[in-house]
Scaffold this motif. Structure first.
Motif, mmCIF file in Angstrom:
data_model
loop_
_atom_site.group_PDB
_atom_site.id
_atom_site.type_symbol
_atom_site.label_atom_id
_atom_site.label_comp_id
_atom_site.label_asym_id
_atom_site.label_seq_id
_atom_site.Cartn_x
_atom_site.Cartn_y
_atom_site.Cartn_z
ATOM 1 N N TYR A 1 0.823 -1.216 0.000
ATOM 2 C CA TYR A 1 0.000 0.000 0.000
ATOM 3 C C TYR A 1 0.858 1.267 0.000
ATOM 4 O O TYR A 1 0.519 2.272 -0.632
ATOM 5 N N ARG A 2 1.972 1.210 0.687
ATOM 6 C CA ARG A 2 2.869 2.378 0.652
ATOM 7 C C ARG A 2 3.384 2.624 -0.769
ATOM 8 O O ARG A 2 3.469 3.770 -1.224
ATOM 9 N N GLU A 3 3.723 1.530 -1.473
ATOM 10 C CA GLU A 3 4.253 1.681 -2.828
ATOM 11 C C GLU A 3 3.185 2.194 -3.793
ATOM 12 O O GLU A 3 3.446 3.072 -4.620
ATOM 13 N N PHE A 4 1.978 1.652 -3.685
ATOM 14 C CA PHE A 4 0.879 2.133 -4.529
ATOM 15 C C PHE A 4 0.656 3.629 -4.296
ATOM 16 O O PHE A 4 0.511 4.410 -5.232
ATOM 17 N N SER A 5 0.622 4.007 -3.056
ATOM 18 C CA SER A 5 0.354 5.409 -2.716
ATOM 19 C C SER A 5 1.462 6.328 -3.215
ATOM 20 O O SER A 5 1.199 7.411 -3.752
ATOM 21 N N ALA A 6 2.708 5.902 -3.053
ATOM 22 C CA ALA A 6 3.839 6.732 -3.479
ATOM 23 C C ALA A 6 3.801 6.990 -4.978
ATOM 24 O O ALA A 6 4.121 8.094 -5.439
ATOM 25 N N ILE A 7 3.410 5.982 -5.739
ATOM 26 C CA ILE A 7 3.375 6.138 -7.204
ATOM 27 C C ILE A 7 2.160 6.955 -7.631
ATOM 28 O O ILE A 7 2.249 7.826 -8.505
ATOM 29 N N LEU A 8 1.003 6.703 -6.987
ATOM 30 C CA LEU A 8 -0.232 7.398 -7.359
ATOM 31 C C LEU A 8 -0.225 8.870 -6.942
ATOM 32 O O LEU A 8 -0.964 9.684 -7.506
ATOM 33 N N GLU A 9 0.618 9.192 -5.995
ATOM 34 C CA GLU A 9 0.678 10.583 -5.524
ATOM 35 C C GLU A 9 0.994 11.542 -6.662
ATOM 36 O O GLU A 9 0.453 12.657 -6.727
ATOM 37 N N SER A 10 1.839 11.100 -7.573
ATOM 38 C CA SER A 10 2.250 11.967 -8.683
ATOM 39 C C SER A 10 1.546 11.613 -9.993
ATOM 40 O O SER A 10 2.000 12.017 -11.070
ATOM 41 N N GLU A 11 0.461 10.864 -9.926
ATOM 42 C CA GLU A 11 -0.282 10.483 -11.128
ATOM 43 C C GLU A 11 -0.858 11.723 -11.810
ATOM 44 O O GLU A 11 -1.509 12.573 -11.173
ATOM 45 N N ILE A 12 -0.627 11.863 -13.112
ATOM 46 C CA ILE A 12 -1.079 13.038 -13.866
ATOM 47 C C ILE A 12 -2.564 12.959 -14.183
ATOM 48 O O ILE A 12 -3.288 13.945 -14.136
#
Length: 586
Positions: free
Chosen positions: A453-464
């Motif tokens: 969940y941390r990895e998903f969140s870290a990547i989605l944080e900068s989703e355009i």
């Protein structure tokens, strides 16, 4: 020389030898036999040679069919008359008889068979020097258009087999190339002829047919799909006997035969596939280190057969696959991990689920046993493994995730995996809807829910793409709130106000959960950050309230009624109950 012969054999005898009546020709031959016997007793071998030349040139090579017939019976008579001394004249006697096997007249071919039969009875093993030519002729005669010629050829064939099996002059090394050349002939009579010879020679203790089996094995397998039941049966019996010999032999060339079996395992003929996969099964059990260089080829034959329409083939293929996977080979001894991975990668595209599953088991096995070597080929197989996450089979997807989880022990591979999943879900919303929960939940079990969940969140944080980010976060939020596999993660979040680890996790998820108001509110309620949840709700303006918002709000309201938020309902209830309840008398 011809004149000498004419002076030796009366003219009447020569005339009768070319007569159209068989009885006259036979009587003439008997007279020639007697004359030759007398000459042999007197040691007159030059005169005997003259007689043979006369019979050859004036009779067997004559344009008249009756002359040719007479010449053949005459040559046989000469041989009988010579008895034990016939061997020294075989160079003159045998060639014209062999030439007559190609005669256009079927009766001449018939008499050629009869003549060589009588010659062979006399000289026995001495005629072995002509065996290859005789074999070649018999092979052709076995498919002769005339039934009588075929019958005569069969009698001659049986006699030749008897002579060969008792002779110590027969050369198997010279015979095998002759056999190999003919093994792919389709004529059923020739096939029966060849199988007959293979069977007979294999029964001779002093002849090592097993050692030459790779030279004609493919031909035998080719006969298993013959339209004739009898030929299939004979080929199968021969193969069964050889397989039994292989089991009892300490020295077998498994490698060359393995290549043949691998090809035959892909045959369109069911019986051929079953036989070849049965042989491969025995080879895997018996071959040991000899088969190491052929493991990839063998696996390439086995995996498709695991999904065969025929149950017997499936059973043997599965057993063989387990045997092969159970062998722990050393890469330094020729075990080609790259070749095995190439086969497994190829079979990921199989139309059959069972084959794709077994291919993934091979990925797992190699990754566990040879991790370093496996990862060296990762560039070639990573993308196909990622693509397999879109497989229509849940069982396949779960196995793919297990492989990815093992690969993802390295942080950069883990990041690559989660990034790929997000891109895949971005391009395929249906996959996210139908398979998203399964994939995320399984990853959480395999790699740890917090890490995932941390990895998903870290990547989605900068989703355009904010719309996709909102959909993705909503999906992750729903899984977080409803899945039993994420129970510990929910417990950690509930303690976020009193536990630093929980607070850190809350902040990590909050960074991307902000893409969805309802997900943010859910997260705050789960973490018991009620003040912040209230702030979020109050910050929502009328422009935020649309159909999507209302759908998400409805889902949140229903979630609040589930056991996950039982503690919240109890807290709310405690706020509205008076601290002291009034008592009532009865």
């Amino acid at each position: 020389m011809a004149a000498d012969a004419l002076s030796i054999i009366p003219g009447a005898v020569l005339r009768n030898l070319s007569d159209k009546l068989y009885e006259k020709r036979k009587n003439a031959a008997l007279e020639i036999e007697g004359i030759v016997k007398q000459l042999a007793t007197a040691g007159e071998h030059e005169k005997i040679s003259a007689v043979i030349s006369l019979l050859t040139n004036d009779f067997t090579y004559s344009p008249q069919a009756n002359h040719r017939k007479g010449g053949l019976i005459g040559l046989a008579a000469v041989t009988v008359g010579l008895t034990s001394e016939a061997a020294q004249h075989l160079e003159q006697i045998v060639p014209p008889v062999l030439s007559s096997f190609l005669d256009q007249d079927s009766r001449v071919r018939y008499y050629a068979c009869e003549a060589l039969y009588n010659i062979a009875k006399v000289v026995r093993g001495d005629f072995i020097i002509y065996f290859n030519k005789i074999f070649d002729s018999l092979c052709k005669l076995s498919a002769d258009s005339d039934a009588n010629v075929q019958s005569a050829a069969h009698l001659l064939d049986r006699l030749v087999k008897d002579i060969v099996t008792e002779s110590d002059q027969f050369s198997i090394e010279e015979f095998i190339p002759l056999l190999r050349e003919r093994m792919n002939v389709l004529n059923p009579y020739v096939r029966q002829f060849l199988v007959g010879w293979i069977t007979v020679l294999d029964s001779v203790p002093d002849i090592d047919m097993l050692g030459f089996l790779p030279d004609f094995l493919d031909g035998l397998f080719n006969m298993l799909s013959d339209s004739s039941h009898e030929i299939r049966q004979q080929a199968d019996a021969a193969l069964s006997e050889f397989l039994q010999e292989i089991k009892n032999s300490p020295n077998v060339d498994y490698g060359r035969m393995a290549e043949i079996l691998v090809r035959r395992a892909g045959s369109t003929d069911e019986f051929t596939r079953l036989t070849s996969i049965t042989w491969i099964n025995e080879f895997v059990k018996l071959g040991g280190e000899q088969l190491v260089p052929y493991y990839a080829d063998i696996l390439g034959a086995i995996l498709p057969c695991i999904s065969d329409e025929e149950e017997k083939i499936r059973v043997v293929a599965r057993e063989t696959n387990e045997e092969l996977r159970g062998i722990k080979a050393d890469p330094t001894e020729g075990f080609d991990i790259g070749a095995i991975l190439s086969i497994a990668k190829r079979e990921l595209n199989s139309e059959h689920e069972a084959t794709r599953i077994e291919a993934l088991h091979w990925f797992s096995t190699l990754l566990v046993r040879y991790r370093v070597e496996f990862l060296a080929y990762l560039n070639d197989i990573f993308n196909p493994l990622l693509n397999a996450l879109s497989d229509p089979s849940d069982a396949v997807v779960l196995l793919v995730l297990e492989v990815h989880a093992r690969i993802a022990e390295e942080p950069h591979h883990f990041h690559h995996l989660v990034s790929y999943l997000i891109r895949t879900f971005h391009n395929n919303h249906v996959l996210l809807e139908k398979r998203g929960a399964l994939i995320v939940r399984r990853l959480c079990v395999l790699l740890g829910a917090e890490k995932v969940y941390r990895e998903f969140s870290a990547i989605l944080e900068s989703e355009i793409d904010l719309d996709f980010a909102s959909v993705m976060v909503q999906a992750l939020n729903l899984i977080l709130l409803t899945s039993t596999e994420l129970g510990e993660l929910r417990s950690l979040l509930k303690r976020s106000l009193v536990d630093s680890c929980g607070k850190d996790l809350f902040q990590s998820l909050y960074a991307s959960w902000r893409h969805s108001p309802m997900a943010t509110i859910s997260l705050c309620l789960l973490a018991q950050a009620y003040s912040h949840a209230s702030c979020v709700i109050q910050s929502l303006g009328e422009e935020d309230i649309n159909v999507k918002f209302l759908v998400q709000l409805d889902k949140l309201i229903r979630l609040l009624e589930t056991p996950v938020f039982a503690y919240l309902r109890l807290q709310v209830l405690s706020q509205y109950l008076p601290s002291e309840m009034p008592s009532h008398s009865v």
